[in-house]
Write an enzyme that holds these catalytic residues in place. Sequence first.
Site, PDB file in Angstrom:
ATOM      1  CE  LYS A   1      41.984  16.982  39.035  1.00 48.60           C
ATOM      2  NZ  LYS A   1      42.194  17.406  37.696  1.00 48.60           N
TER       3      LYS A   1
ATOM      4  CE  LYS B   1      46.780  13.088  31.586  1.00 43.89           C
ATOM      5  NZ  LYS B   1      45.742  14.125  31.558  1.00 43.89           N
TER       6      LYS B   1
ATOM      7  CE1 TYR C   1      32.811  16.718  37.007  1.00 44.92           C
ATOM      8  CE2 TYR C   1      33.994  15.578  38.761  1.00 44.92           C
ATOM      9  CZ  TYR C   1      33.990  16.216  37.538  1.00 44.92           C
ATOM     10  OH  TYR C   1      35.162  16.362  36.850  1.00 44.92           O
TER      11      TYR C   1
ATOM     12  CD  GLU D   1      54.595  21.456  41.865  1.00 44.10           C
ATOM     13  OE1 GLU D   1      54.268  22.567  41.414  1.00 44.10           O
ATOM     14  OE2 GLU D   1      55.162  20.600  41.173  1.00 44.10           O
TER      15      GLU D   1
ATOM     16  CE  LYS E   1      45.469  17.134  37.178  1.00 41.14           C
ATOM     17  NZ  LYS E   1      44.917  17.742  35.974  1.00 41.14           N
TER      18      LYS E   1
ATOM     19  NE  ARG F   1      43.716  11.021  33.196  1.00 41.86           N
ATOM     20  CZ  ARG F   1      44.812  10.539  33.751  1.00 41.86           C
ATOM     21  NH1 ARG F   1      45.193   9.302  33.492  1.00 41.86           N
ATOM     22  NH2 ARG F   1      45.536  11.283  34.559  1.00 41.86           N
TER      23      ARG F   1
ATOM     24  CB  SER G   1      35.578  11.970  37.495  1.00 45.65           C
ATOM     25  OG  SER G   1      36.904  11.529  37.292  1.00 45.65           O
TER      26      SER G   1
HETATM   27  C1  PBG Z   1      43.118  17.786  32.800  1.00 41.38           C
HETATM   28  C2  PBG Z   1      42.248  17.556  33.963  1.00 41.38           C
HETATM   29  C3  PBG Z   1      41.956  16.312  34.557  1.00 41.38           C
HETATM   30  C4  PBG Z   1      41.015  16.558  35.532  1.00 41.38           C
HETATM   31  C5  PBG Z   1      40.762  17.934  35.543  1.00 41.38           C
HETATM   32  N1  PBG Z   1      41.543  18.540  34.571  1.00 41.38           N
HETATM   33  C6  PBG Z   1      42.400  14.943  34.214  1.00 41.38           C
HETATM   34  C7  PBG Z   1      43.813  14.605  34.233  1.00 41.38           C
HETATM   35  O1  PBG Z   1      44.655  15.325  34.775  1.00 41.38           O
HETATM   36  O2  PBG Z   1      44.118  13.574  33.650  1.00 41.38           O
HETATM   37  C8  PBG Z   1      40.368  15.497  36.363  1.00 41.38           C
HETATM   38  C9  PBG Z   1      39.096  15.850  37.010  1.00 41.38           C
HETATM   39  C10 PBG Z   1      38.266  14.701  37.468  1.00 41.38           C
HETATM   40  O3  PBG Z   1      38.689  13.529  37.498  1.00 41.38           O
HETATM   41  O4  PBG Z   1      37.109  14.964  37.818  1.00 41.38           O
HETATM   42  N2  PBG Z   1      44.316  18.383  32.973  1.00 41.38           N
END
Ligand code: PBG
Length: 333
Positions: free
Chosen positions: A258, A227, A323, A243, A203, A213, A284
């Site tokens: 992701k 993050k 989505y 990982e 990720k 968010r 998203s």
């Molecule tokens: C939280 C999480 C996130 C997403 C899925 N789980 C956001 C992040 O890591 O800040 C993002 C999914 C998306 O953008 O559709 N841990």
Amino acid sequence: MFFEGSFPKKRMRRLRTDDYMRRLVQETSLKACDLIYPVFVVDKDESYEDIVGMPGVFRLGRQELCKVASLCLERKIPAIALFPCVDGSLKTPGAEEAYNVDGFLPKTIKLLKEHTPSLGVIADVALDPYTSHGQDGLLDPEKNTILNDETVQVLVKQALCYAESGVDIIAPSDMMDGRVGAIRSALDEANFSQVKILSYAAKYASSFYGPFRHAVGSAPNLQGQDKKTYQMDPANSNEALHEVYQDIKEGADMVMVKPASFYSDIIWQVKNKFAVPTFAYQVSGEYAMLKAASEKGLIDEKSSVLESLLSLKRSGCDAILTYYALQAAEWIL
Ligand code: PBG
């Protein structure tokens, strides 16, 4: 690979002349059973709230969620992934609400398993929906750094709480070290050996999570913090393999990459190196881009979306969180 023949004997276009022929030689395909539908849920009986940047995606109340779950079954989508939008008053530095058995997500999981038992239910394990600072882990209040091992203990409690509510698949999305192993051991000890782990293994600290968010309300709490001390640098690919290797060794049943589209090289490498079920999350921001360009009339929505999803299948992934799942499943039915 051995390539035989050359022009004019060999004519690549010969197999593209007709639709029947193109279908016969098609190498990959997109099916409804490749799709997982991520949904935002709120602690309300009836609700259908818009999300900025994501037209067509809503924060769903219980009734709407049940309707959407039935639609998923109808359209042959195997599973739904739940993302709670938690009331600000329940967010704390220690994320205690994340493992409240009477909390809203555990209740939502139970409701769904009663309403549509054959639909797979996936729940994210990470603390960001529950922390007042919006991070996925606990913060050292003095140094302002993420406390890895302390966070893992809370993630274990969260995973057990969801397992007790009947969740099918736990999806740790927090990127703490060692969390998959700790969660697997705790699940096994508590007789949840059939609960599956889909690990967000690779990720990235991506800019494409913005609309998410905002949807779950963690954006303002983050106060511009990133993050990057736990999510991966988009520049790296060897690190992704390490990982994934770690997570498989710790007991992940499935791994995830992701975001998806800009990371298809990672999907390809993971699938080829480890040959485990490999999922991708069209996040998203990717949805928002496709939607915005379609709404402006710059691209054709249906063909562009289906192309984006088919390309991910071609890159080697087995399933895609998107989505667009409900819409795409209808298009390809
Ligand atoms: C939280 C999480 C996130 C997403 C899925 N789980 C956001 C992040 O890591 O800040 C993002 C999914 C998306 O953008 O559709 N841990």
